[in-house]
Design a protein around this motif. Structure first.
Motif, PDB file in Angstrom:
ATOM      1  N   THR A  12       1.086  -0.957   0.165  1.00 34.22           N
ATOM      2  CA  THR A  12       0.343   0.159  -0.031  1.00 34.22           C
ATOM      3  C   THR A  12       0.781   1.417   0.178  1.00 34.22           C
ATOM      4  N   ALA A  13       1.809   1.107   0.436  1.00 36.83           N
ATOM      5  CA  ALA A  13       3.002   1.812   0.823  1.00 36.83           C
ATOM      6  C   ALA A  13       3.469   2.638  -0.254  1.00 36.83           C
ATOM      7  N   LEU A  14       3.468   1.130  -1.108  1.00 41.71           N
ATOM      8  CA  LEU A  14       4.121   1.545  -2.453  1.00 41.71           C
ATOM      9  C   LEU A  14       3.765   2.299  -3.557  1.00 41.71           C
ATOM     10  N   ARG A  15       2.547   1.278  -3.325  1.00 42.72           N
ATOM     11  CA  ARG A  15       1.406   2.033  -4.625  1.00 42.72           C
ATOM     12  C   ARG A  15       1.382   3.717  -4.469  1.00 42.72           C
ATOM     13  N   SER A  16       1.701   4.373  -2.893  1.00 45.17           N
ATOM     14  CA  SER A  16       1.408   5.149  -2.390  1.00 45.17           C
ATOM     15  C   SER A  16       1.928   6.418  -3.254  1.00 45.17           C
ATOM     16  N   ALA A  17       3.434   6.101  -2.664  1.00 42.72           N
ATOM     17  CA  ALA A  17       4.643   7.251  -3.288  1.00 42.72           C
ATOM     18  C   ALA A  17       4.454   6.774  -4.469  1.00 42.72           C
ATOM     19  N   ALA A  18       4.477   5.298  -5.373  1.00 43.16           N
ATOM     20  CA  ALA A  18       4.711   5.440  -7.004  1.00 43.16           C
ATOM     21  C   ALA A  18       3.424   6.313  -7.465  1.00 43.16           C
ATOM     22  N   ARG A  19       2.321   6.318  -6.938  1.00 43.12           N
ATOM     23  CA  ARG A  19       1.538   7.364  -7.150  1.00 43.12           C
ATOM     24  C   ARG A  19       1.742   9.022  -6.935  1.00 43.12           C
ATOM     25  N   ILE A  20       2.169   8.853  -6.019  1.00 41.76           N
ATOM     26  CA  ILE A  20       2.550  10.438  -5.739  1.00 41.76           C
ATOM     27  C   ILE A  20       3.862  10.808  -7.009  1.00 41.76           C
ATOM     28  N   SER A  21       4.513  10.328  -6.972  1.00 42.95           N
ATOM     29  CA  SER A  21       5.339  10.042  -8.158  1.00 42.95           C
ATOM     30  C   SER A  21       5.604  10.413  -9.408  1.00 42.95           C
ATOM     31  N   LEU A  22       4.271   9.584  -9.938  1.00 44.97           N
ATOM     32  CA  LEU A  22       3.540  10.061 -11.728  1.00 44.97           C
ATOM     33  C   LEU A  22       2.906  11.087 -11.250  1.00 44.97           C
ATOM     34  N   ASP A  23       2.476  11.813 -10.215  1.00 46.36           N
ATOM     35  CA  ASP A  23       1.110  13.258 -10.530  1.00 46.36           C
ATOM     36  C   ASP A  23       2.430  14.266 -10.604  1.00 46.36           C
ATOM     37  N   MET A  24       4.037  14.374  -9.415  1.00 48.49           N
ATOM     38  CA  MET A  24       3.799  15.308  -9.963  1.00 48.49           C
ATOM     39  C   MET A  24       5.603  14.666 -10.929  1.00 48.49           C
ATOM     40  N   LEU A  25       5.752  13.465 -11.644  1.00 47.13           N
ATOM     41  CA  LEU A  25       6.039  13.908 -13.094  1.00 47.13           C
ATOM     42  C   LEU A  25       4.765  14.827 -14.018  1.00 47.13           C
ATOM     43  N   LEU A  26       4.022  14.383 -13.670  1.00 45.01           N
ATOM     44  CA  LEU A  26       2.446  14.662 -14.690  1.00 45.01           C
ATOM     45  C   LEU A  26       2.829  16.715 -14.257  1.00 45.01           C
ATOM     46  N   ILE A  27       3.292  17.038 -12.946  1.00 46.59           N
ATOM     47  CA  ILE A  27       3.301  18.024 -13.002  1.00 46.59           C
ATOM     48  C   ILE A  27       4.428  19.081 -13.531  1.00 46.59           C
ATOM     49  N   LEU A  28       5.568  17.866 -13.958  1.00 45.39           N
ATOM     50  CA  LEU A  28       6.709  18.735 -14.315  1.00 45.39           C
ATOM     51  C   LEU A  28       6.568  18.981 -15.363  1.00 45.39           C
ATOM     52  N   LEU A  29       6.335  17.788 -16.280  1.00 42.73           N
ATOM     53  CA  LEU A  29       6.124  17.882 -17.287  1.00 42.73           C
ATOM     54  C   LEU A  29       4.773  18.955 -17.950  1.00 42.73           C
ATOM     55  N   MET A  30       4.024  19.177 -18.006  1.00 45.70           N
ATOM     56  CA  MET A  30       2.787  20.287 -17.206  1.00 45.70           C
ATOM     57  C   MET A  30       3.876  21.777 -17.422  1.00 45.70           C
ATOM     58  N   THR A  31       4.459  21.753 -16.083  1.00 48.18           N
ATOM     59  CA  THR A  31       5.533  22.880 -15.878  1.00 48.18           C
ATOM     60  C   THR A  31       6.349  23.124 -17.264  1.00 48.18           C
ATOM     61  N   ALA A  32       6.875  21.610 -17.902  1.00 46.82           N
ATOM     62  CA  ALA A  32       8.272  22.269 -18.815  1.00 46.82           C
ATOM     63  C   ALA A  32       7.348  22.703 -20.225  1.00 46.82           C
ATOM     64  N   ALA A  33       5.689  22.454 -20.455  1.00 46.43           N
ATOM     65  CA  ALA A  33       5.508  22.262 -21.345  1.00 46.43           C
ATOM     66  C   ALA A  33       4.769  23.658 -21.870  1.00 46.43           C
ATOM     67  N   ALA A  34       4.101  23.860 -20.371  1.00 45.13           N
ATOM     68  CA  ALA A  34       3.821  25.362 -20.260  1.00 45.13           C
ATOM     69  C   ALA A  34       5.357  26.534 -20.578  1.00 45.13           C
ATOM     70  N   LEU A  35       6.485  26.126 -19.591  1.00 43.02           N
ATOM     71  CA  LEU A  35       7.529  26.986 -20.567  1.00 43.02           C
ATOM     72  C   LEU A  35       7.737  27.087 -21.531  1.00 43.02           C
ATOM     73  N   TRP A  36       7.442  26.164 -22.159  1.00 44.45           N
ATOM     74  CA  TRP A  36       7.977  26.178 -23.820  1.00 44.45           C
ATOM     75  C   TRP A  36       7.262  27.108 -24.050  1.00 44.45           C
ATOM     76  N   ILE A  37       5.856  26.989 -24.016  1.00 42.99           N
ATOM     77  CA  ILE A  37       4.614  27.654 -25.183  1.00 42.99           C
ATOM     78  C   ILE A  37       5.342  29.316 -24.654  1.00 42.99           C
ATOM     79  N   LEU A  38       5.559  29.313 -23.720  1.00 40.08           N
ATOM     80  CA  LEU A  38       5.647  30.401 -23.026  1.00 40.08           C
ATOM     81  C   LEU A  38       6.902  31.115 -23.723  1.00 40.08           C
ATOM     82  N   GLY A  39       8.164  30.443 -23.889  1.00 37.19           N
ATOM     83  CA  GLY A  39       9.651  30.733 -24.774  1.00 37.19           C
ATOM     84  C   GLY A  39       9.195  30.978 -25.925  1.00 37.19           C
TER      85      GLY A  39
END
Length: 367
Positions: A12-39
């Protein structure tokens, strides 16, 4: 049984950690895409940013005129023209005295170079005139060999100046429209958004506008402090062109790091060619002291109070912005950090549970 329970908790702890890591990766990807559009959209966004900064600086005068019964277009036109004339007058205030003393400054530069040559020819360097001539000949040969690179750099410089002029013109037009139609923006935005967004987004936008105005006013006050203290030091030392140098220091304060370096370099150079190396070193010491006080004491304190940010956050924001986007990043880092803090504060207010008052307990009188 206990082993099975521990294994279940681990999965259960591993699943929670994996889900949080996936959410963080998605946030980072969205941030990178937003910065690319901004540039990609930066040629449009940069004039918009400058226009907003100029509008926040000149809005108090526009609001004063509108409250006196002036029509929005007339008030905005008057303030915009006043700002343009003031800017041109500032440039003239700097350029005219410098041009009037150009011969004196040129003679001082030549004398300074001659003194430097005489000093270099003596101990401990003992550089002779033939060595100086040889160095100049080699420098000329290198310049002739790289004439193509110089021409391309010159063309790039002309293109940069042209882009700067276009950006300035667009920023002035946007400033006029912001001053003229700015109060209509929030009601229009309220009508365009559905549901709760019609309340939340205008509220956040209004807070961000107030924060941006606080940033511009604090930056102007910091520039005024720099101009007063450095101008006073130059006047005491006896350096010419005190008023143009003070105005240049005030204007350069709006461009972090490079603006202060440029204004300080000009002041030290004028002190060197007019008063000599001793006064130039004194001027350099004055500028270093004032800039250190401004960068480490005055600016963080004023901006932390007006923007609601800790002084350490201001320093870190400027450092991060400068490392990511140079001068532009240093200029917009603090207001961006303040707007992020405003948005976070509003979200925290809206998501926090309201405080529930305790229900009074009914009491019965005993018979």
């Amino acid at each position: 049984m206990r082993v099975t329970l521990n294994a279940t908790k681990t999965r259960t702890a591993l699943r929670s950690a994996a889900r949080i890591s996936l959410d963080m990766l998605l946030i980072l990807l969205m941030t990178a895409a937003a910065l690319w559009i901004l540039g990609w959209m930066w040629p449009v966004i940069w004039p918009l940013v400058i226009g907003l900064l100029l509008a926040t600086l000149t809005w108090p005068m526009t609001r004063f005129l509108r409250r006196r019964g002036w029509r929005p277009a007339l008030a905005a036109s008057t303030v915009t023209l006043t700002f343009i004339l003031g800017s041109l007058g500032t440039i003239a205030l700097i350029a005219v005295p410098v041009a009037a003393q150009a011969d004196e400054l040129t003679a001082g530069v030549i004398d300074g170079i001659e003194q430097l040559r005489k000093w270099a020819s003596g101990p401990p360097l003992n550089i002779g005139d033939d060595q100086v001539s040889q160095a100049l000949d080699s420098a000329v040969a290198r310049v002739q060999g790289s004439i193509g690179s110089i021409l391309s750099a010159t063309v790039s410089g002309v293109g940069a100046v042209a882009n700067g002029v276009i950006t300035a013109v667009l920023a002035l037009f946007l400033m006029f429209f912001f001053l003229k139609d700015g109060p209509r923006f929030l009601p229009w935005l309220t009508r365009q958004l559905p549901g709760r967004l019609a309340t939340d987004v205008p509220a956040v936008a209004e807070r961000c506008w107030e924060t941006l105005g606080s940033f511009v006013r604090s930056q102007a006050f910091v520039g005024l402090l720099d101009a007063v203290f450095i101008g006073l030091g130059l006047w005491i030392v006896g350096v010419p062109l005190v008023l143009p140098l003070a105005v240049l220091t005030f204007v350069a304060a709006f461009v972090p790091i490079v603006g202060a370096l440029f204004a300080g370099f000009v002041a030290v150079l004028i002190a060197l060619v007019s008063n000599g190396p001793t006064d130039a070193l004194i001027v350099l010491a004055i500028i270093v002291v004032v800039q250190q006080l401004e960068g480490n004491v005055f600016q963080p304190m004023l901006q932390s109070r007006s923007l609601g940010l800790h002084a350490g956050v201001v320093l870190l924001a400027v450092t991060l912005g400068g490392s990511l986007a140079g001068i532009t990043g240093s200029l917009v880092a603090v207001p961006i950090a303040a707007m992020i803090a405003v948005i976070w504060s509003y979200l925290r207010e809206q998501l926090s549970d309201p405080v529930q008052e305790p229900t009074p307990v009914a009491t019965t009188d005993s018979a």
